[in-house]
Design a protein around this motif. Sequence first.
Motif, PDB file in Angstrom:
ATOM      1  N   VAL A 102       0.879  -1.221   0.076  1.00  0.00           N
ATOM      2  CA  VAL A 102       0.273  -0.406  -0.088  1.00  0.00           C
ATOM      3  C   VAL A 102       0.994   1.509  -0.254  1.00  0.00           C
ATOM      4  O   VAL A 102       1.487   1.725   0.595  1.00  0.00           O
ATOM      5  CB  VAL A 102      -0.868  -0.258   1.088  1.00  0.00           C
ATOM      6  CG1 VAL A 102      -1.617   1.241   1.136  1.00  0.00           C
ATOM      7  CG2 VAL A 102      -1.673  -1.024   0.900  1.00  0.00           C
ATOM      8  N   SER A 103       1.070   2.069  -0.842  1.00  0.00           N
ATOM      9  CA  SER A 103       1.477   3.635  -1.302  1.00  0.00           C
ATOM     10  C   SER A 103       0.627   4.000  -1.405  1.00  0.00           C
ATOM     11  O   SER A 103      -0.429   4.845  -1.452  1.00  0.00           O
ATOM     12  CB  SER A 103       2.876   2.942  -2.447  1.00  0.00           C
ATOM     13  OG  SER A 103       3.387   4.199  -2.900  1.00  0.00           O
ATOM     14  N   ALA A 104       1.163   6.131  -0.200  1.00  0.00           N
ATOM     15  CA  ALA A 104       0.851   6.465  -0.907  1.00  0.00           C
ATOM     16  C   ALA A 104       1.787   8.327  -1.213  1.00  0.00           C
ATOM     17  O   ALA A 104       3.195   7.651  -0.723  1.00  0.00           O
ATOM     18  CB  ALA A 104      -0.119   6.724   0.546  1.00  0.00           C
ATOM     19  N   ASP A 105       1.207   9.087  -1.925  1.00  0.00           N
ATOM     20  CA  ASP A 105       2.255  10.222  -2.186  1.00  0.00           C
ATOM     21  C   ASP A 105       1.613  11.225  -2.107  1.00  0.00           C
ATOM     22  O   ASP A 105       0.736  11.501  -2.363  1.00  0.00           O
ATOM     23  CB  ASP A 105       2.878   9.393  -4.020  1.00  0.00           C
ATOM     24  CG  ASP A 105       3.275   8.723  -4.186  1.00  0.00           C
ATOM     25  OD1 ASP A 105       4.447   8.112  -3.327  1.00  0.00           O
ATOM     26  OD2 ASP A 105       3.279   8.907  -5.152  1.00  0.00           O
ATOM     27  N   VAL A 106       2.844  11.712  -1.126  1.00  0.00           N
ATOM     28  CA  VAL A 106       2.185  13.514  -1.442  1.00  0.00           C
ATOM     29  C   VAL A 106       3.150  14.102  -2.214  1.00  0.00           C
ATOM     30  O   VAL A 106       4.604  14.569  -1.696  1.00  0.00           O
ATOM     31  CB  VAL A 106       1.914  14.060   0.248  1.00  0.00           C
ATOM     32  CG1 VAL A 106       1.454  15.401   0.149  1.00  0.00           C
ATOM     33  CG2 VAL A 106       0.503  12.666   0.583  1.00  0.00           C
ATOM     34  N   GLY A 107       2.701  15.541  -2.867  1.00  0.00           N
ATOM     35  CA  GLY A 107       3.652  16.684  -3.479  1.00  0.00           C
ATOM     36  C   GLY A 107       3.376  17.243  -4.005  1.00  0.00           C
ATOM     37  O   GLY A 107       1.747  17.217  -3.478  1.00  0.00           O
ATOM     38  N   TYR A 108       3.657  17.993  -4.860  1.00  0.00           N
ATOM     39  CA  TYR A 108       3.751  19.341  -5.873  1.00  0.00           C
ATOM     40  C   TYR A 108       4.028  18.844  -7.003  1.00  0.00           C
ATOM     41  O   TYR A 108       5.686  18.607  -7.406  1.00  0.00           O
ATOM     42  CB  TYR A 108       3.450  20.518  -4.778  1.00  0.00           C
ATOM     43  CG  TYR A 108       3.323  21.724  -5.885  1.00  0.00           C
ATOM     44  CD1 TYR A 108       2.153  22.040  -5.614  1.00  0.00           C
ATOM     45  CD2 TYR A 108       4.919  22.172  -6.786  1.00  0.00           C
ATOM     46  CE1 TYR A 108       1.773  23.119  -5.946  1.00  0.00           C
ATOM     47  CE2 TYR A 108       3.847  23.350  -7.496  1.00  0.00           C
ATOM     48  CZ  TYR A 108       2.804  24.047  -6.950  1.00  0.00           C
ATOM     49  OH  TYR A 108       2.087  24.936  -7.483  1.00  0.00           O
ATOM     50  N   SER A 109       3.200  19.015  -8.181  1.00  0.00           N
ATOM     51  CA  SER A 109       3.726  19.119  -9.725  1.00  0.00           C
ATOM     52  C   SER A 109       4.375  20.952 -10.315  1.00  0.00           C
ATOM     53  O   SER A 109       3.300  21.073 -10.076  1.00  0.00           O
ATOM     54  CB  SER A 109       2.091  18.586 -10.306  1.00  0.00           C
ATOM     55  OG  SER A 109       3.122  17.741 -10.979  1.00  0.00           O
ATOM     56  N   PHE A 110       5.176  20.898 -10.612  1.00  0.00           N
ATOM     57  CA  PHE A 110       5.152  22.261 -11.270  1.00  0.00           C
ATOM     58  C   PHE A 110       5.186  22.058 -12.702  1.00  0.00           C
ATOM     59  O   PHE A 110       6.026  20.682 -13.631  1.00  0.00           O
ATOM     60  CB  PHE A 110       7.199  22.322 -11.185  1.00  0.00           C
ATOM     61  CG  PHE A 110       7.145  22.980  -9.577  1.00  0.00           C
ATOM     62  CD1 PHE A 110       6.800  23.454  -9.043  1.00  0.00           C
ATOM     63  CD2 PHE A 110       7.718  21.727  -8.675  1.00  0.00           C
ATOM     64  CE1 PHE A 110       7.669  24.259  -7.641  1.00  0.00           C
ATOM     65  CE2 PHE A 110       7.841  21.624  -7.386  1.00  0.00           C
ATOM     66  CZ  PHE A 110       7.756  23.467  -7.177  1.00  0.00           C
ATOM     67  N   MET A 111       4.460  23.023 -13.170  1.00  0.00           N
ATOM     68  CA  MET A 111       4.785  23.410 -14.757  1.00  0.00           C
ATOM     69  C   MET A 111       5.886  23.232 -15.829  1.00  0.00           C
ATOM     70  O   MET A 111       7.225  24.636 -15.649  1.00  0.00           O
ATOM     71  CB  MET A 111       3.297  24.103 -15.458  1.00  0.00           C
ATOM     72  CG  MET A 111       3.183  24.385 -17.037  1.00  0.00           C
ATOM     73  SD  MET A 111       2.149  22.784 -17.839  1.00  0.00           S
ATOM     74  CE  MET A 111       0.873  23.112 -16.602  1.00  0.00           C
ATOM     75  N   LEU A 112       6.514  22.066 -16.537  1.00  0.00           N
ATOM     76  CA  LEU A 112       7.300  23.015 -17.397  1.00  0.00           C
ATOM     77  C   LEU A 112       7.380  23.758 -18.588  1.00  0.00           C
ATOM     78  O   LEU A 112       8.169  23.907 -18.573  1.00  0.00           O
ATOM     79  CB  LEU A 112       8.197  21.384 -17.047  1.00  0.00           C
ATOM     80  CG  LEU A 112       8.889  20.714 -16.573  1.00  0.00           C
ATOM     81  CD1 LEU A 112       9.480  19.388 -16.315  1.00  0.00           C
ATOM     82  CD2 LEU A 112      10.230  21.532 -15.290  1.00  0.00           C
ATOM     83  N   GLN A 113       6.004  23.067 -19.429  1.00  0.00           N
ATOM     84  CA  GLN A 113       5.893  23.358 -20.475  1.00  0.00           C
ATOM     85  C   GLN A 113       4.095  23.328 -21.158  1.00  0.00           C
ATOM     86  O   GLN A 113       4.224  21.922 -20.569  1.00  0.00           O
ATOM     87  CB  GLN A 113       7.038  22.469 -22.185  1.00  0.00           C
ATOM     88  CG  GLN A 113       6.729  22.711 -22.765  1.00  0.00           C
ATOM     89  CD  GLN A 113       7.452  22.016 -24.320  1.00  0.00           C
ATOM     90  OE1 GLN A 113       8.086  20.666 -23.628  1.00  0.00           O
ATOM     91  NE2 GLN A 113       6.454  21.820 -25.467  1.00  0.00           N
ATOM     92  N   GLY A 114       3.671  24.078 -20.866  1.00  0.00           N
ATOM     93  CA  GLY A 114       2.884  23.960 -21.634  1.00  0.00           C
ATOM     94  C   GLY A 114       2.113  24.965 -20.912  1.00  0.00           C
ATOM     95  O   GLY A 114       2.585  26.142 -21.095  1.00  0.00           O
TER      96      GLY A 114
END
Length: 119
Positions: A102-114
């Motif tokens: 059982v796995s959980a990820d917590v974080g933030y995504s940064f826009m690289l292109q788009g």
Amino acid sequence: MKVRVFIIALLGLMIAVISLNAQTRYSAEVDLGYTLSVGSSIKNVGDRLSVSTTHGVLFNERFLLGAGVAVDYFYQAEEFMLPLFINVKGILPLSDKFKGFVSADVGYSFMLQGDDDYL
């Protein structure tokens, strides 16, 4: 700046945990994934290809705490994103030959292109 502080704090936490428990081991994994978009939503970004790596500390064969980074490519939106995350994983030995997790990820995504407005 926020990313640097996040990474430094995470590395400090990992070093502190390693020094407290001599039975811990380093763990690394690389994942390749594809997400197929089904149905429609208000902001449908379409299918996604993802490559990620997670590095962390494995405690007594049952618990993993780590940090990771990924690169996601959204086909329809033609956008690249860079997620940074903390991963917590519990390993469930169901038999001698099979182990689930059982796995959980917590974080933030940064826009690289788009286009930020698309998402």
